[in-house]
Enzyme design. Sequence first.
Site, PDB file in Angstrom:
ATOM      1  N   ASN A   1      -6.630  -4.057  -5.555  1.00  0.00           N
ATOM      2  CA  ASN A   1      -6.578  -5.497  -5.301  1.00  0.00           C
ATOM      3  C   ASN A   1      -6.197  -6.202  -6.595  1.00  0.00           C
ATOM      4  OD1 ASN A   1      -7.393  -5.646  -2.507  1.00  0.00           O
ATOM      5  ND2 ASN A   1      -9.384  -4.924  -3.195  1.00  0.00           N
TER       6      ASN A   1
ATOM      7  N   ARG B   1      -6.207  -9.079  -7.943  1.00  0.00           N
ATOM      8  CA  ARG B   1      -6.767 -10.432  -7.979  1.00  0.00           C
ATOM      9  C   ARG B   1      -8.233 -10.343  -8.371  1.00  0.00           C
ATOM     10  NH1 ARG B   1      -9.835  -9.756  -3.485  1.00  0.00           N
ATOM     11  NH2 ARG B   1      -8.917  -8.683  -1.697  1.00  0.00           N
TER      12      ARG B   1
ATOM     13  N   GLU C   1      -3.395   6.896   7.629  1.00  0.00           N
ATOM     14  CA  GLU C   1      -3.862   7.945   6.737  1.00  0.00           C
ATOM     15  C   GLU C   1      -5.135   8.566   7.302  1.00  0.00           C
ATOM     16  OE1 GLU C   1      -4.397   5.747   3.155  1.00  0.00           O
ATOM     17  OE2 GLU C   1      -6.406   5.061   3.692  1.00  0.00           O
TER      18      GLU C   1
ATOM     19  N   ASN D   1     -14.959  -3.243   8.641  1.00  0.00           N
ATOM     20  CA  ASN D   1     -14.247  -2.991   7.375  1.00  0.00           C
ATOM     21  C   ASN D   1     -14.354  -4.148   6.390  1.00  0.00           C
ATOM     22  OD1 ASN D   1     -13.165  -0.391   8.159  1.00  0.00           O
ATOM     23  ND2 ASN D   1     -11.802  -1.519   9.524  1.00  0.00           N
TER      24      ASN D   1
ATOM     25  N   PHE E   1     -22.799  -7.302  14.943  1.00  0.00           N
ATOM     26  CA  PHE E   1     -23.157  -7.452  13.527  1.00  0.00           C
ATOM     27  C   PHE E   1     -22.575  -8.714  12.909  1.00  0.00           C
ATOM     28  CE2 PHE E   1     -23.214  -2.793  14.219  1.00  0.00           C
ATOM     29  CZ  PHE E   1     -24.585  -2.596  14.059  1.00  0.00           C
TER      30      PHE E   1
ATOM     31  N   GLU F   1      -6.898   1.622  -2.515  1.00  0.00           N
ATOM     32  CA  GLU F   1      -5.939   0.551  -2.774  1.00  0.00           C
ATOM     33  C   GLU F   1      -6.326  -0.146  -4.064  1.00  0.00           C
ATOM     34  OE1 GLU F   1      -6.105  -2.449   0.230  1.00  0.00           O
ATOM     35  OE2 GLU F   1      -8.278  -2.652   0.137  1.00  0.00           O
TER      36      GLU F   1
ATOM     37  N   GLU G   1      -9.950   0.479  -5.713  1.00  0.00           N
ATOM     38  CA  GLU G   1     -10.937   0.900  -4.723  1.00  0.00           C
ATOM     39  C   GLU G   1     -10.772   2.388  -4.395  1.00  0.00           C
ATOM     40  OE1 GLU G   1     -10.928  -1.688  -1.365  1.00  0.00           O
ATOM     41  OE2 GLU G   1     -11.608  -3.403  -2.548  1.00  0.00           O
TER      42      GLU G   1
ATOM     43  N   LYS H   1       0.809  -1.215   0.000  1.00  0.00           N
ATOM     44  CA  LYS H   1       0.000   0.000   0.000  1.00  0.00           C
ATOM     45  C   LYS H   1       0.847   1.272   0.000  1.00  0.00           C
ATOM     46  CE  LYS H   1      -4.260  -1.820   2.006  1.00  0.00           C
ATOM     47  NZ  LYS H   1      -3.926  -3.233   1.881  1.00  0.00           N
TER      48      LYS H   1
END
Length: 729
Positions: free
Chosen positions: A352, A354, A262, A297, A410, A350, A337, A178
């Site tokens: 991904n 894949r 960040e 997340n 949750f 970021e 993203e 990242k």
Amino acid sequence: MAAPIKYHGYKLKGRAVIGLFQYIKYFNTSNKFSCHKRTLCTTMRLYDRDMYWNDKSVANESKFEKILIANRGEIACRVIKTCKRLGIKTVAVHSEVDSLALHTRMADEAICIGPAQTSESYLRMDKILNAVKESGAQAVHPGYGFLSENTEFAAKLDEIGVAFIGPNSKAIKAMGDKIESKRIATKAQVNMIPGFDGVVEDAEHCVKLSNQIGYPVMIKASAGGGGKGMRIAHNDNEARTSFRLSQQEAKSSFGDDRMLVEKYIVCPRHIEIQVLCDKHGNSLWLNERECSIQRRNQKVIEEAPSTFLDPQTRKAMGEQACRLALAVGYDSAGTVEFLVDKNKNFYFLEMNTRLQVEHPITEMITGVDIVHQMLRVAKNHKLLHEQKDIPVDGWAIECRVYAEDPYKSFGMPSIGRLSRYVEPTHLKNTRCDSGIMEGSDISIYYDPMICKLVTYGRDRTAAMDNMIQALDSYVIKGVTHNIPLLRDILTEERFVKGDISTNYLPEVFPDGFKGKVLSVKESQELTALACAIYLKDQQRCRAFQNQKRIPNVSSSINSWSLNVIINKARINAHASKLPDGYKIVINSDVYEIKGNLSFTSPLMEVCLNGDQRLLQVHNRLGGGKYDLRYHGTVYPVKVMDDLAFNLSQYMLEKKVLDTSAMVLAPMPGLLKSVSVKAGDMVAENQEVCVLEAMKMQNSLVSLKVAKVKKVLFKSGDTVNEGDVIVELE
């Protein structure tokens, strides 16, 4: 190694052979095998067109003859389905506990690579490389997670002349880190979030940087993904704790504990762009996916397209995503993203490198088989689509159905065997990407996802209506699942309006999810349905000998007084028999119930006053007691005649155990650390241990100020849900 044996056309090796005989012994019937065999390769087909209506290939185009899938579960099954469609042979790898898993049965060959722990099986490059050599596979598809973004694995495959069905190792390395990816994105003129451009050294360094950036901040793993190793901090204490837990999580999940920090964008939307690139410098963006409904997340519900983006913003995001991909020489499917604020300003989060978990909803609105295109690119073919070929056609929604308890934060993971499992694939425009079947075990070793449930519609309303029906029709027994939460979100006012953000769950359910609160009308409907089920069961029971004491619901008696208890509230009902059903009167409201009240089927589709209703009998507990699933939530219901109700008033209530003097395991897992001992004094909300479950680190705290009386487990022990770990005086 002994020669493989064939079963129903599937080639099994090693422990898979042992597992086969254990499976036969467990089910003890060939009919079970035939039933499951028929469901191995079911795929969704739209009623008006093929699912991959926009997928392109060239006649007689060269393709791989055999590939190995270095993964498990639903994503392994997903890749196998495309390979079967294309006539490509597949090899599955599996751990010892996965010897009976669905992906091993779907593949043409199955090879055991070690024990249950991922560090000894699915993360062992040497064992997977040996399986590649043994099977003669020409390529490897890594799925997502595990080794899918491991540069060393991709490079080693290249060394032995085996294609990696994913991007090149340089692109993986650049985007998987990242910190490095942010530097590259900045050079490519991609919008960036303010933050520290480097590795955070330790907890105190994290606190210092957080103060410089300004709270709230996001602390996350440099090599992270899937919501693991990520936490939000609002002050110095949270920054220290979040750094420590996220770093431990990152090391456990990715083998890389480097962290970054960040600025946290308040109330953002999480919107991602699917990209597809080849080895010849061509790139496409396949529109966006809205992934804002998250817990811890991790995404829960996704949809494509987003209700928030306009064509101009979509185009700008797509162009920036492709610009970033081309800047690193990307050559496969990938996802960029973004976080998007309320003013439609978007910031790179970021990439991904894949296949993404939620790729099916992009396939639904574009008609492109992303796995097929990954195979083509890996075979060095050019993209056949142009940007003008990529539509936004209709709407798709994906619900991640997990084996977890939505009433606990949750979703706390649940384990167990699926004693009853029926997917709603009989419904129009419904797709189930799963890697399990009836009889499968949900274990502590792997992600608790049961299925990716996808529905399609010509517009968002149609897709949501289809999803609600699919959730109501989904039969899952043996584990706790999150369908009650998913179902409630689909009908919640803010979600229906598209007014969502990554803070949606804590804002809509500030005290946690408590289940659907029934309106007066819905309570009466459930009461009427419960009465009808009770009377039908009584009629069935009376057919047995020595059961004449049960009221004869088929006699000339045409009325019964019944008492129904739902959530401790009593509702009085008067029931009578109709030629093809029952009439239930509640507070002068009349409900006529007709349709399927089968004793053997858990799913009942009945007609209530002319309207269709779906109801599930989750459990029959005897004596008029039921667990009924209605509108997604399971309600304990008691149905009693007047005599039984009057006698029940003399029953003592069960005492509730006081757990304030205990630290209980909220889920099965592995104790990573225990920080107290007998005789220690603990403060309220002080951490006493860290429990790892399904790769997530969970800090368990004391509920009060007290002295530690006993510590019943030590670091490294496995605990079950409800186990007392620490006892306080």
